[in-house]
Design an enzyme around this catalytic site. Structure first.
Site, PDB file in Angstrom:
ATOM      1  N   HIS A 177      -3.368   2.774   0.988  1.00 36.65           N
ATOM      2  CA  HIS A 177      -2.240   2.058   1.594  1.00 36.65           C
ATOM      3  C   HIS A 177      -2.770   1.363   2.846  1.00 36.65           C
ATOM      4  O   HIS A 177      -3.667   1.885   3.513  1.00 36.65           O
ATOM      5  CB  HIS A 177      -1.108   3.017   1.955  1.00 36.65           C
ATOM      6  CG  HIS A 177       0.089   2.316   2.519  1.00 36.65           C
ATOM      7  ND1 HIS A 177       0.828   1.428   1.774  1.00 36.65           N
ATOM      8  CD2 HIS A 177       0.656   2.352   3.744  1.00 36.65           C
ATOM      9  CE1 HIS A 177       1.807   0.945   2.530  1.00 36.65           C
ATOM     10  NE2 HIS A 177       1.727   1.486   3.723  1.00 36.65           N
ATOM     11  N   HIS A 205       3.896  -2.440   8.049  1.00 33.99           N
ATOM     12  CA  HIS A 205       3.354  -2.343   6.690  1.00 33.99           C
ATOM     13  C   HIS A 205       4.421  -2.699   5.667  1.00 33.99           C
ATOM     14  O   HIS A 205       5.600  -2.800   5.987  1.00 33.99           O
ATOM     15  CB  HIS A 205       2.755  -0.951   6.439  1.00 33.99           C
ATOM     16  CG  HIS A 205       3.751   0.165   6.542  1.00 33.99           C
ATOM     17  ND1 HIS A 205       3.879   1.134   5.583  1.00 33.99           N
ATOM     18  CD2 HIS A 205       4.673   0.479   7.488  1.00 33.99           C
ATOM     19  CE1 HIS A 205       4.824   2.000   5.939  1.00 33.99           C
ATOM     20  NE2 HIS A 205       5.314   1.613   7.090  1.00 33.99           N
ATOM     21  N   CYS A 219       0.402  -4.194  -0.424  1.00 33.07           N
ATOM     22  CA  CYS A 219       0.291  -3.946   1.020  1.00 33.07           C
ATOM     23  C   CYS A 219      -1.029  -4.463   1.598  1.00 33.07           C
ATOM     24  O   CYS A 219      -1.069  -4.910   2.748  1.00 33.07           O
ATOM     25  CB  CYS A 219       0.468  -2.457   1.321  1.00 33.07           C
ATOM     26  SG  CYS A 219      -0.716  -1.389   0.471  1.00 33.07           S
TER      27      CYS A 219
END
Length: 175
Positions: free
Chosen positions: A25, A37, A110
């Site tokens: 991530h 994010h 992401c």
């Protein structure tokens, strides 16, 4: 350029790579302990993000995003791509907080989100063979689960038919 956060304090505009089970991530450090994010509605720590088509931009404390996972500063394209100014990076990131964005694990994830903010170019190195394998595994799992469900229903119908015939035979013997 891979720097462990335990040794170096991140600077505004740094990319934060977070190790999750089965994937990475990514978040953008904006200062004062906060990151921005991209989070799918299934949750950023979920492998089910493969099926998501929308995500929300969030600003949260770094510790809340990382939880117990390993993380580090990884401005990996600094030697290949020109970096935007810190002011440009932070201003654009802050302007997107709370907005719903299109999401695709292969083209708008992401990592694409934070690299676009830092470099002006969306890039993701984790999209490729690993994601193709994950997608295949998810599809195979779904097919197997579906077949098991169909077989299970067939077994239940057969068992009910068998029990019904036994009860019918017992009823005929009683008459």
């Amino acid at each position: 350029m891979l720097i462990l956060l335990q040794q170096v304090e991140p600077k505004p505009g740094d990319l934060i790579e977070i190790s999750r089970f089965g994937y990475r991530h990514w978040a953008l450090y904006v200062g004062y302990g906060y990151v921005i994010h991209l989070v799918t509605r299934t949750g950023f720590s979920s492998l089910m993000s493969v099926v998501a088509d929308k995500a929300v931009v969030r600003k949260e404390p770094l510790w809340a995003v990382v939880k117990d996972d390993d993380y580090w500063v990884n401005n990996k394209h600094d030697r290949k791509l020109p970096r935007r100014s810190v002011d440009q990076i932070i201003q654009e990131a802050e302007s997107l907080v709370g907005k719903t964005m299109p999401y695709s694990v292969t083209s708008e994830n992401c990592e694409h989100f934070v690299t676009k903010l830092r470099y002006g170019v969306a890039r993701s190195d984790q999209v490729g063979a690993e994601w193709a394998l994950l997608c295949v595994c998810v599809c195979v799992y779904a097919m197997v689960a579906g077949m098991v469900g169909i077989v299970g229903i067939g077994v239940l119908v057969a068992a009910a038919t068998f029990i019904g015939s036994l009860l019918s035979d017992n009823k005929q013997e009683d008459e």
